[in-house]
Write an enzyme that holds these catalytic residues in place. Structure first.
Site, PDB file in Angstrom:
ATOM      1  N   TYR A  78      -3.353   9.133   2.869  1.00 35.36           N
ATOM      2  CA  TYR A  78      -4.029   9.595   4.084  1.00 35.36           C
ATOM      3  C   TYR A  78      -5.531   9.594   3.809  1.00 35.36           C
ATOM      4  CZ  TYR A  78       0.553  11.198   5.759  1.00 35.36           C
ATOM      5  OH  TYR A  78       1.862  11.274   6.167  1.00 35.36           O
ATOM      6  N   GLY A  98       0.801  -1.218   0.000  1.00 31.39           N
ATOM      7  CA  GLY A  98       0.000   0.000   0.000  1.00 31.39           C
ATOM      8  C   GLY A  98       0.829   1.260   0.000  1.00 31.39           C
TER       9      GLY A  98
END
Length: 534
Positions: A473, A181
């Site tokens: 984020y 990721g």
């Protein structure tokens, strides 16, 4: 009366046992399918965990970094699959399609909204946990390394340092980030001003597509290779390994942390930092961590701004640069720690002083919290009056963190369309806002509302049209895909342009090519571009 009580007890027992019965039935079907679609006689039951397995909870929680998504009230998977090699994942994709089981794929568990291991919408779902795919092969002569996606960036740093003291890789400072990721969303770190993002330094990859095929760069094609380097995880397939380009680091680097409170002139110093941070020598990275602190022994709270830095060189040259470009900080020789690159990664990960670099092999995050976060990009300095208003809001929260990360240097030289990550030229610094708490009984809404308040307050001072934000984020406040009818236009206007700007259209085009039926779906996955818009 007895019959009524017996009926109630039977109903309660049925409700309690139903999830386990469903999981066991699903597990049995999944196991049979895996065996039929695997060339080996591997005992898949040893890497498949249902809720009734004693290891289920420990595996589920093993890499979950945001404790908000570990509470009993949060949806749980029917199964956790922990493959040992790529062929296991190929079989899992094929079987998930056949059995219509939704997949969530986790490499490090740092997803801010828990999307790699939680599905609020899709039931049933399983987690494909890649933590056991951890091999790293470093080739110093080729200036490259192959790293499987379950390895952490800390492990990669350590394995590079075993082979060379003058090679490194420009990725994140938190050492427990799963490489899957992390690079999928961009991967920024303390060398971004010198070498760009981790994703900028990927030269090949392995991915398992929606058909269960294992592809490399040549066989996947340049469109898909472009999309997976910064287009975020979970949309196009399951990346299993990256080939990364190593970068040069000097044998001596310097780190420092200097803290200034409001009483020590923090506002004016930070204003000056905003003016020059993106223009400093590209060997110098200075981020600012803003938190609350006690100003007096009586416990009066104040704002503390900590300037946390990596310089690719020795302290003598660093001091010359600082005295010329940023004398306001007052950096002195005693503030500087000369070390080598691998030990600088330990320092920047906030491990205690003199912690040996072997800690990077422990794959652990030294702080696990409940949190909610948001991000922004600033193109102009915040006026001092705006900073003073920000201080007031920060002081309202118990454990807030606001971080300013400088851009400039190499980041300004790379085209916005080179990879899907678009936040490049004109960006002075990135901003992270995070409300953190330690008690599961805390009022979650209060902390979430604080992040929304600070985000709203900052709107006049940050990027516009779109208001840019960092895809690693994740922020579901920006919008969520509809499961039955993912709308390209709706996704674009809510979150797609904020994460990817004009690259969003190309990402959706690639998605339509490689996964037109949207098998790899999640709440903010890339939607397929409608046929009439191609």
């Amino acid at each position: 009366m007895v019959s009524s009580r017996s009926s109630i007890l039977s109903m309660l027992l049925f409700l309690l046992l139903t999830p386990f019965v469903v999981s066991l039935h699903l597990q049995d079907r999944f196991l049979k399918c895996l065996s039929r679609n695997s060339e080996s006689s591997f005992p898949f039951s040893t890497v498949l965990y249902a809720p009734n397995n004693s290891s289920f909870n420990s595996i589920l929680l093993s890499t979950a970094q945001n404790l908000r998504f570990t509470l009993p009230s949060v949806p749980k998977p029917e199964l956790i699959f922990t493959p040992l090699k790529e062929s296991h994942i190929q079989a899992a994709v094929i079987c998930s399609k056949k059995l219509e089981i939704h997949l969530r794929v986790r490499s490090g568990g740092h997803d801010y909204e828990g999307l790699s291991y939680v599905s609020e919408i899709e039931r049933p779902y399983i987690i494909v946990d890649l933590a056991k795919l951890r091999s790293i092969s470093v080739d110093i002569e080729d200036n490259s390394a192959w790293v499987q996606v379950g390895a952490t960036n800390g492990e990669l740093y350590y394995r590079i340092s075993e082979k060379s003291k003058t090679h490194g890789f420009p990725a994140g400072t938190c050492s427990s980030l799963g490489m899957g990721g992390h690079i999928s969303g961009g991967a920024y770190g303390a060398m971004l001003r010198k070498y760009g993002l981790g994703a900028d330094n990927v030269v090949d990859a392995h991915i398992i597509d929606v058909h269960g095929r294992l592809l490399d760069r040549k066989s996947m094609g340049e469109d898909l290779f472009w999309a997976i380097r910064g287009g975020a995880g979970g949309s196009f397939g399951i990346v299993t390994a990256w080939k990364v380009k190593l970068v040069s680091v000097p044998s001596t680097v310097t780190v420092f942390t200097v803290t200034k409170t409001l009483e020590q002139g923090a506002t004016k110093i930070l204003y000056r930092w905003q003016e020059i941070a993106d223009k400093l020598d590209e060997d110098l990275f200075i981020r600012v961590l803003i938190q609350t602190a006690n100003a007096t022994s009586q416990g009066k709270r104040t704002i503390a701004t900590s300037y946390n830095a990596l310089f690719l060189g020795d302290a003598t040259r660093l001091l010359q640069i600082m005295h010329h470009s940023f004398p306001e900080l007052g950096l002195a020789r005693q503030d500087c720690i000369e070390t080598d690159w691998i030990n600088s990664t330990v320092y920047l990960a906030f491990f205690p002083n003199n912690t040996p670099p072997e800690v990077l092999l422990q794959r652990r995050n030294i702080v696990k919290l409940f949190f909610k976060a948001k991000s922004d990009y600033a193109k102009e300095p915040l006026p001092e009056t705006a900073l003073e208003g920000l201080w007031d809001i920060i002081l309202e929260e118990e454990l807030p963190t606001v971080a300013f990360t400088p851009y400039g240097g190499k980041m300004s030289e790379i085209s916005e369309s080179q990879i899907p990550f678009p936040h490049r030229k004109g960006i002075r610094f990135m901003i992270l806002y995070s409300a953190n708490w330690q008690d599961a009984k805390e009022n979650v809404a209060k902390h979430v509302d604080w992040t929304r308040k600070v985000y709203k307050y900052m709107q006049p001072y940050v990027s516009k049209h779109p208001r840019e934000t960092y895809v690693n984020y994740r922020d579901l406040d920006l919008g969520i895909n509809k499961r039955t009818n993912t709308s390209f236009t709706e996704a674009g206007t809510s979150w797609g342009l904020k994460y990817f700007k004009n690259n969003f259209h190309r990402l959706a085009f690639v998605k339509a090519k490689v996964d037109p039926d949207d098998f790899f779906w999640h709440e903010q996955s890339i939607p397929p571009l409608p046929f009439h818009m191609r």
